[in-house]
Design a protein around this motif. Sequence first.
Motif, short mmCIF file in Angstrom:
data_model
loop_
_atom_site.label_atom_id
_atom_site.label_comp_id
_atom_site.label_asym_id
_atom_site.label_seq_id
_atom_site.Cartn_x
_atom_site.Cartn_y
_atom_site.Cartn_z
N PRO A 46 39.83 -11.45 1.24
CA PRO A 46 38.68 -12.27 1.65
C PRO A 46 38.97 -13.03 2.95
CG PRO A 46 39.88 -13.38 -0.10
CD PRO A 46 40.52 -12.01 0.06
N VAL A 47 37.92 -13.56 3.54
CA VAL A 47 38.07 -14.39 4.73
C VAL A 47 38.91 -15.61 4.35
CG1 VAL A 47 36.84 -15.81 6.41
CG2 VAL A 47 35.90 -13.60 5.71
N TYR A 48 39.85 -15.97 5.24
CA TYR A 48 40.75 -17.07 4.93
C TYR A 48 39.98 -18.36 4.67
CZ TYR A 48 44.44 -20.45 4.92
OH TYR A 48 45.29 -21.45 4.53
N ASN A 49 40.38 -19.04 3.58
CA ASN A 49 39.78 -20.32 3.21
C ASN A 49 40.91 -21.19 2.65
OD1 ASN A 49 38.55 -22.48 1.89
ND2 ASN A 49 36.85 -21.24 1.11
N VAL A 64 45.29 -11.17 -2.05
CA VAL A 64 46.20 -11.84 -1.12
C VAL A 64 47.62 -11.86 -1.69
CG1 VAL A 64 46.75 -14.06 -0.03
CG2 VAL A 64 44.39 -13.22 -0.07
N VAL A 65 47.74 -12.14 -2.97
CA VAL A 65 49.05 -12.14 -3.62
C VAL A 65 49.69 -10.75 -3.51
CG1 VAL A 65 50.26 -12.38 -5.83
CG2 VAL A 65 48.49 -14.04 -5.17
N TRP A 98 46.39 -15.23 6.24
CA TRP A 98 46.74 -15.38 4.82
C TRP A 98 48.25 -15.26 4.62
CZ3 TRP A 98 44.41 -17.37 0.82
CH2 TRP A 98 43.02 -17.34 0.70
N ALA A 99 48.88 -14.33 5.32
CA ALA A 99 50.33 -14.11 5.14
C ALA A 99 51.18 -15.17 5.82
CB ALA A 99 50.70 -12.73 5.66
N ASP A 104 56.77 -20.01 2.05
CA ASP A 104 57.10 -18.71 1.49
C ASP A 104 56.46 -17.56 2.28
OD1 ASP A 104 54.49 -19.35 0.72
OD2 ASP A 104 54.67 -18.32 -1.20
N SER A 105 56.06 -17.82 3.53
CA SER A 105 55.43 -16.77 4.34
C SER A 105 56.35 -15.56 4.45
CB SER A 105 55.12 -17.29 5.74
OG SER A 105 54.74 -16.19 6.57
#
Length: 185
Positions: A46-49, A64-65, A98-99, A104-105
């Motif tokens: 999804p679009v980053y939020n 994302v996970v 997102w990443a 923890d990136s």
Amino acid sequence: MEKNKKIVGLCGSLRNGSYNAMLLKTAGELLPEGIDFEIVPFDDIPVYNADHDTPSVEERPESVVKFRNALSEASAFIIASPEYNYSIPGGLKNAIDWASRGKDSPLMHKPVAVMGATQGMWGTVRMQTAFLPVFTFLNMNPVLQPEVLIAQAQNKFDENGKLKDEMAIGIIKKKLENLISACKV
């Protein structure tokens, strides 16, 4: 026992028949034996939020996970992307956003090689340059040389998506050698 190096590929184009998908596949095929390679899709992110990515919200979206977990296995990254409006395509930038978040990136401190193919004459040079501030923020190690700028891509790939330009293949091989040398595994 040393674990195998793994390189994760990201393609900035989601379209069928993408020259950048062909370029990324070519790069994966040119990697030496003993290097694992996986192209990780991100078309379902999804679009980053930030409301869904803060310490008070314990769960990121499942897609994302999954994406971040796949990236966390990488020793290095290859990004093959077109140039949209002189910059990074929005979908790819969104996935990177997102990443990139959190201590923890999975991108932090890792080598990355960017390359691109286009039907035009500039070979994605502006998109590649637009990534430099992103890499700086993430303290990534961009492998800048040699530049892989595939111009007039419609003339460089055959009908099966195989890169037929020997000079380009040689440049890609050198870029991959430099990327592998930058890995710390």
